[in-house]
Design a protein around this motif. Sequence first.
Motif, PDB file in Angstrom:
ATOM      1  N   CYS A  13       0.824  -1.231   0.043  1.00  0.00           N
ATOM      2  CA  CYS A  13      -0.078  -0.119  -0.122  1.00  0.00           C
ATOM      3  C   CYS A  13       0.808   1.446   0.087  1.00  0.00           C
ATOM      4  CB  CYS A  13      -0.911   0.101   1.275  1.00  0.00           C
ATOM      5  SG  CYS A  13      -2.209  -1.231   0.796  1.00  0.00           S
ATOM      6  N   PRO A  14       1.923   1.306   0.931  1.00  0.00           N
ATOM      7  CA  PRO A  14       2.568   2.503   0.810  1.00  0.00           C
ATOM      8  C   PRO A  14       3.457   2.876  -0.617  1.00  0.00           C
ATOM      9  CG  PRO A  14       2.998   1.430   2.867  1.00  0.00           C
ATOM     10  CD  PRO A  14       2.201   0.553   1.846  1.00  0.00           C
ATOM     11  N   ILE A  15       3.879   1.704  -1.054  1.00  0.00           N
ATOM     12  CA  ILE A  15       4.656   1.894  -2.310  1.00  0.00           C
ATOM     13  C   ILE A  15       3.723   2.234  -3.443  1.00  0.00           C
ATOM     14  CG2 ILE A  15       5.661   0.427  -4.094  1.00  0.00           C
ATOM     15  CD1 ILE A  15       6.927  -1.179  -1.901  1.00  0.00           C
ATOM     16  N   PHE A  16       2.428   1.652  -3.624  1.00  0.00           N
ATOM     17  CA  PHE A  16       1.442   2.055  -4.570  1.00  0.00           C
ATOM     18  C   PHE A  16       1.140   3.591  -4.442  1.00  0.00           C
ATOM     19  CE2 PHE A  16       1.106  -2.192  -5.754  1.00  0.00           C
ATOM     20  CZ  PHE A  16       1.317  -2.273  -7.135  1.00  0.00           C
ATOM     21  N   ALA A  17       0.862   3.969  -2.889  1.00  0.00           N
ATOM     22  CA  ALA A  17       0.396   5.177  -2.809  1.00  0.00           C
ATOM     23  C   ALA A  17       1.557   6.334  -3.043  1.00  0.00           C
ATOM     24  CB  ALA A  17       0.056   5.439  -1.493  1.00  0.00           C
ATOM     25  N   GLY A  18       2.745   6.019  -2.819  1.00  0.00           N
ATOM     26  CA  GLY A  18       3.785   6.894  -3.039  1.00  0.00           C
ATOM     27  C   GLY A  18       4.005   7.227  -4.568  1.00  0.00           C
ATOM     28  N   VAL A  24       0.902  11.596 -10.194  1.00  0.00           N
ATOM     29  CA  VAL A  24      -0.229  12.538 -10.340  1.00  0.00           C
ATOM     30  C   VAL A  24       0.393  13.795 -10.088  1.00  0.00           C
ATOM     31  CG1 VAL A  24      -2.011  13.573  -9.129  1.00  0.00           C
ATOM     32  CG2 VAL A  24      -2.041  11.064  -9.383  1.00  0.00           C
ATOM     33  N   ALA A  25       1.436  13.858  -9.327  1.00  0.00           N
ATOM     34  CA  ALA A  25       1.778  15.328  -9.059  1.00  0.00           C
ATOM     35  C   ALA A  25       3.432  15.655  -9.423  1.00  0.00           C
ATOM     36  CB  ALA A  25       2.017  15.596  -7.446  1.00  0.00           C
ATOM     37  N   ALA A  26       4.070  14.735  -9.994  1.00  0.00           N
ATOM     38  CA  ALA A  26       5.448  15.118 -10.508  1.00  0.00           C
ATOM     39  C   ALA A  26       5.685  14.326 -11.744  1.00  0.00           C
ATOM     40  CB  ALA A  26       6.243  14.509  -9.311  1.00  0.00           C
ATOM     41  N   PRO A  27       5.164  14.916 -12.947  1.00  0.00           N
ATOM     42  CA  PRO A  27       5.413  14.358 -14.332  1.00  0.00           C
ATOM     43  C   PRO A  27       6.859  14.434 -14.578  1.00  0.00           C
ATOM     44  CG  PRO A  27       4.323  16.484 -14.359  1.00  0.00           C
ATOM     45  CD  PRO A  27       4.288  15.927 -12.778  1.00  0.00           C
ATOM     46  N   ASP A  28       7.595  15.383 -13.733  1.00  0.00           N
ATOM     47  CA  ASP A  28       9.024  15.392 -14.134  1.00  0.00           C
ATOM     48  C   ASP A  28      10.016  14.243 -13.621  1.00  0.00           C
ATOM     49  OD1 ASP A  28       8.264  16.602 -11.749  1.00  0.00           O
ATOM     50  OD2 ASP A  28      10.109  17.930 -11.753  1.00  0.00           O
ATOM     51  N   VAL A  29       9.471  13.356 -12.773  1.00  0.00           N
ATOM     52  CA  VAL A  29      10.204  12.318 -11.929  1.00  0.00           C
ATOM     53  C   VAL A  29      10.576  11.404 -13.071  1.00  0.00           C
ATOM     54  CG1 VAL A  29      10.240  10.468 -10.368  1.00  0.00           C
ATOM     55  CG2 VAL A  29       9.213  12.806  -9.820  1.00  0.00           C
ATOM     56  N   VAL A  58       3.906  17.638   0.169  1.00  0.00           N
ATOM     57  CA  VAL A  58       3.500  16.341  -0.008  1.00  0.00           C
ATOM     58  C   VAL A  58       4.043  15.847  -1.326  1.00  0.00           C
ATOM     59  CG1 VAL A  58       1.347  15.368  -0.985  1.00  0.00           C
ATOM     60  CG2 VAL A  58       1.235  16.547   1.000  1.00  0.00           C
ATOM     61  N   ARG A  59       4.325  16.471  -2.293  1.00  0.00           N
ATOM     62  CA  ARG A  59       4.952  15.892  -3.664  1.00  0.00           C
ATOM     63  C   ARG A  59       6.227  15.655  -3.321  1.00  0.00           C
ATOM     64  NH1 ARG A  59       8.998  16.731  -6.865  1.00  0.00           N
ATOM     65  NH2 ARG A  59       8.725  16.783  -9.147  1.00  0.00           N
ATOM     66  N   ASN A  60       6.979  16.240  -2.688  1.00  0.00           N
ATOM     67  CA  ASN A  60       8.617  16.128  -2.442  1.00  0.00           C
ATOM     68  C   ASN A  60       9.003  14.859  -1.467  1.00  0.00           C
ATOM     69  OD1 ASN A  60       9.151  17.851  -4.540  1.00  0.00           O
ATOM     70  ND2 ASN A  60       9.249  19.426  -3.151  1.00  0.00           N
ATOM     71  N   TYR A  61       7.945  15.105  -0.232  1.00  0.00           N
ATOM     72  CA  TYR A  61       8.558  14.111   0.839  1.00  0.00           C
ATOM     73  C   TYR A  61       7.562  13.192   1.192  1.00  0.00           C
ATOM     74  CZ  TYR A  61      11.604  18.049   1.220  1.00  0.00           C
ATOM     75  OH  TYR A  61      12.805  18.823   0.806  1.00  0.00           O
ATOM     76  N   LEU A  62       6.396  12.954   1.050  1.00  0.00           N
ATOM     77  CA  LEU A  62       5.424  12.032   1.408  1.00  0.00           C
ATOM     78  C   LEU A  62       5.712  10.715   0.711  1.00  0.00           C
ATOM     79  CD1 LEU A  62       3.093  11.055   3.102  1.00  0.00           C
ATOM     80  CD2 LEU A  62       1.675  11.777   1.501  1.00  0.00           C
ATOM     81  N   PRO A  63       6.083  10.651  -0.686  1.00  0.00           N
ATOM     82  CA  PRO A  63       6.465   9.269  -1.294  1.00  0.00           C
ATOM     83  C   PRO A  63       7.706   8.883  -0.794  1.00  0.00           C
ATOM     84  CG  PRO A  63       5.833  10.940  -3.136  1.00  0.00           C
ATOM     85  CD  PRO A  63       6.080  11.630  -1.720  1.00  0.00           C
ATOM     86  N   ASP A  64       8.731   9.901  -0.275  1.00  0.00           N
ATOM     87  CA  ASP A  64       9.690   9.053   0.173  1.00  0.00           C
ATOM     88  C   ASP A  64       9.551   8.385   1.681  1.00  0.00           C
ATOM     89  OD1 ASP A  64      11.442   9.816  -1.900  1.00  0.00           O
ATOM     90  OD2 ASP A  64      11.898  11.724  -1.064  1.00  0.00           O
TER      91      ASP A  64
END
Length: 143
Positions: A13-18, A24-29, A58-64
């Motif tokens: 769940c955390p992997i898919f959520a990240g 959704v929020a970082a098309p430049d990744v 949220v975009r920069n740190y929540l996935p990490d």
Amino acid sequence: MNRKMFLTLNIICPIFAGAFIYYVAAPDVIFVKKIDAVIGNIVNIHVFPADNAFFRLVRNYLPDMLWGYALLFALFGLIGNSAASIPKIFLTAFSFSTAMEILQLTPWVRGTFDVFDIGVEFLAEVIAAFIIKKIYYKGESSK
């Protein structure tokens, strides 16, 4: 819920959520660009909200954070079998997270080094270790 299911949910769940947050929020990744190259314009749900502090956090740190949390649970599932192993697993997870972030300073790993990524991954791994300790070893005393 049994142990295997609990561990699986706390890894997947955390992997898919990240990944979803990044998509959704970082098309430049980098990995988002790779996904877009594979699927083309079939799915295009990239969102570009107003640039504000909350969105950047949220975009920069929540996935990490989510991936650091999942890493500790994955290591616990692979090698953890006692409360005494939790500090070793935590040290392994934090060392790996830190090494991956530092490698982004080299030409071998593409990415952007951010010392705050190390901090949020540390926090997520502490939270995961605390959850594991409380759920699996609530009856054991610290000796």
